[in-house]
Structures are given as structure tokens and as C-alpha cells.
Design a protein around this motif. Sequence first.
Motif, PDB file in Angstrom:
ATOM      1  N   ARG A   1      33.895  37.606  46.642  1.00 25.16           N
ATOM      2  CA  ARG A   1      33.271  38.787  47.202  1.00 25.16           C
ATOM      3  C   ARG A   1      31.866  39.093  46.536  1.00 25.16           C
ATOM      4  O   ARG A   1      31.839  39.709  45.511  1.00 25.16           O
TER       5      ARG A   1
ATOM      6  N   PRO B   1      35.161  37.673  53.088  1.00 20.58           N
ATOM      7  CA  PRO B   1      34.985  36.964  51.947  1.00 20.58           C
ATOM      8  C   PRO B   1      34.575  35.601  52.247  1.00 20.58           C
ATOM      9  O   PRO B   1      34.720  35.097  53.164  1.00 20.58           O
TER      10      PRO B   1
ATOM     11  N   GLU C   1      29.331  40.415  47.130  1.00 21.55           N
ATOM     12  CA  GLU C   1      28.527  41.704  46.998  1.00 21.55           C
ATOM     13  C   GLU C   1      29.289  42.791  46.198  1.00 21.55           C
ATOM     14  O   GLU C   1      28.766  43.776  45.860  1.00 21.55           O
ATOM     15  N   LEU C   2      30.464  42.195  45.619  1.00 18.29           N
ATOM     16  CA  LEU C   2      31.232  42.929  44.782  1.00 18.29           C
ATOM     17  C   LEU C   2      31.164  42.552  43.302  1.00 18.29           C
ATOM     18  O   LEU C   2      32.190  41.949  42.811  1.00 18.29           O
TER      19      LEU C   2
ATOM     20  N   SER D   1      38.355  37.685  44.958  1.00 17.70           N
ATOM     21  CA  SER D   1      39.164  38.691  45.475  1.00 17.70           C
ATOM     22  C   SER D   1      40.536  37.843  45.890  1.00 17.70           C
ATOM     23  O   SER D   1      41.732  38.653  45.972  1.00 17.70           O
TER      24      SER D   1
ATOM     25  N   SER E   1      39.347  43.673  41.305  1.00 14.81           N
ATOM     26  CA  SER E   1      39.577  42.151  41.886  1.00 14.81           C
ATOM     27  C   SER E   1      40.109  41.268  41.127  1.00 14.81           C
ATOM     28  O   SER E   1      40.974  41.749  40.059  1.00 14.81           O
TER      29      SER E   1
ATOM     30  N   MET F   1      32.142  46.155  55.222  1.00 16.58           N
ATOM     31  CA  MET F   1      32.131  45.016  54.066  1.00 16.58           C
ATOM     32  C   MET F   1      32.474  43.504  54.804  1.00 16.58           C
ATOM     33  O   MET F   1      33.059  43.546  55.827  1.00 16.58           O
ATOM     34  N   SER F   2      31.689  42.408  54.241  1.00 22.18           N
ATOM     35  CA  SER F   2      31.572  41.289  54.781  1.00 22.18           C
ATOM     36  C   SER F   2      32.849  40.591  54.474  1.00 22.18           C
ATOM     37  O   SER F   2      33.673  40.913  53.559  1.00 22.18           O
TER      38      SER F   2
ATOM     39  N   ASP G   1      39.008  33.045  47.415  1.00 22.87           N
ATOM     40  CA  ASP G   1      38.143  34.097  48.126  1.00 22.87           C
ATOM     41  C   ASP G   1      37.305  34.805  47.258  1.00 22.87           C
ATOM     42  O   ASP G   1      37.696  35.238  46.156  1.00 22.87           O
TER      43      ASP G   1
END
Length: 305
Positions: free
Chosen positions: A17, A4, A19-20, A25, A55, A1-2, A15
Motif C-alpha cells: 500500500r 494494492p 499510499e499508507l 498489506s 499493516s 483507497m486504491s 501486496d
Amino acid sequence: MSAPVRIAAGDLSLDLRPELGGSVSSFRLDSGPGPFDLMRPLAAPEGAAPHALHSGMFPMVPFANSIRDNAFRFDGARYSISPNMPDTRLNYHGSGWQLPWRVARHDASRVDLVLEDATVDDVYLFAARQTFALTPHTLTVELAVENRSERTMPFSCGLHPWFPRHRGAMVRFSAGWYWAEDAEGHATTLTAPEDDTDFGDWNAPPTIYQNKCFTDWNGVAEVLWPDAGILLRMRGDPLMNHLMFHVPPNGAPVFCLEPQTNAPCAFDDLERGVVNKGVHLLAPGQDLSVSCRFEVRTDLPLNQT
């Protein structure tokens, strides 16, 4: 996972995310005795992959809450959508929180996330944008959703923040009646607040499951952590006049105050030509935009309620 995507201003940091589901986050105050979480920090259960449901906040688009029996009729057509979580019969909050978003802008104190050509089954085709902007005392979140289909469709939206119950958390907000619900979250009857559901003055959030949508919310909800002397004031814009108060059933030390445009099952009456409050009929290319501010105060005396 990249890693944040982070922004900061003064003692506040955020922060994200992308992609989520374009989720938060971490929203944290770094002052005084140490870091203080203003929203739940992202932490997946042991053995589970991180997910927007773990999250601090995620967007609800192209609709908030659920649609009764996953189907509605509008403009002479019947639309049916699929469940979007394991072991559930309904689709909750659409698909925006389950798809990867793209970073369109990232400055020191601002991030823009975009979601393009997203779908909910073959019913919705939409795009969305979230803007997060920090000052030393305020987080402002703007959420917009655009209808990219070739027909007018009903939309709604909202934000789903999770707040920690630590440091003696208390809640206060002013709203009208609330929708009682069945076990799946279908709205049943409008109910007048009683002592345990009246938060016009400071009250501790419930410790057992609840999922109540308060109507005619005045747009202000406050979370106070009296043992830390920290206040978070949430201000939704006039379109966000419903507030969902959610406490999960698993005993997690969190609760949710969700500003949103609509009540659960708000699409119920579309087949009769009735557009319920908070439902927005968007023509192709038209969008719906809302905003919410999270204001942080740290100048309160300890144990002040």
C-alpha cells in the motif's frame, strides 16, 4: 483507497500500500492446505480508516524508535520535533511511515517505492526508497534514506514487521544485552538476558507488553510456526545490528521483530561529539542503505522445534 500493488513468485505473494506509508498489506504463502499469512494482513479496527500501524510491515525513516524528549543537540544546534501519534508525547519512527510513497517501478516480482522531499517538522528534509523483490522462497527488502537538507544530520533506519502468533508461533535469535526502557520507550539501562528474555533457543513470544532492543544482534532471527511446518528466517545486513522485540499491550495476536541500525535514544550523546552505534551522520546528498531478506521454508515436519 486504491488497489494494492502486488508481486508474486512461486507460492509467495506480496501486496503493498504505497499510499499508507509504503507499507506491506499482505505477505502470504499460497500452498498446502490454503493461504498462510507470514506477516499480519492489513485489517483496520471497526470504524477506523486503514493505517500503516495496521499493516504487516512499514519503514522507519529518517530514524528508528524515538529521540529522548523529542530533542537532540548536534553540531552546536538544538533540534526539536513534534509527536506524531495521538495521545503520545514522543515522535516514533519519524514520518516515512505516515506519508504516501510513489511507485517508481512495478514488475511481476519487483516493486520500487520512492518518497521525495519528505520532512519531519523543520528538522529533516529527506528522500527514501524501498525495493521489494520476490523469488519463490525469498523476499528481499532494501531501504535507503538520503539527506536532502543543506547541513549534515544524524540518521538511522529500520523495518517494522508484524508477525502472526497463529499455529503455535516460536521465535529464535542470538543477541547480546538489551536496553530496558521506561513507559515511553526511552532507553534506561543495558540489561543481561534472563530466561524469559533469552531467545537463543526456540521460545514462545511473550503474551504481555514488551519493548526490548537487543544489541549486538548477529543479523538472523527466525519465526517458526510448528503446527504448519513453516519457517521464516530474517537476515539483516551488518548495518542492522539491533533487533527490537515488541509485543503490543492490547492483546493483539501479533509480535514484532524489528531489524534496525540503532538502539532507542541513540542520538543522546551527539552533543558530546559521540556518535553511538547505528547512528549515521549524512552530509547533504549522502545516503544510508540497508537490506533485509525474509527466507521461507516449507519442508519442515509438523510440530518441529
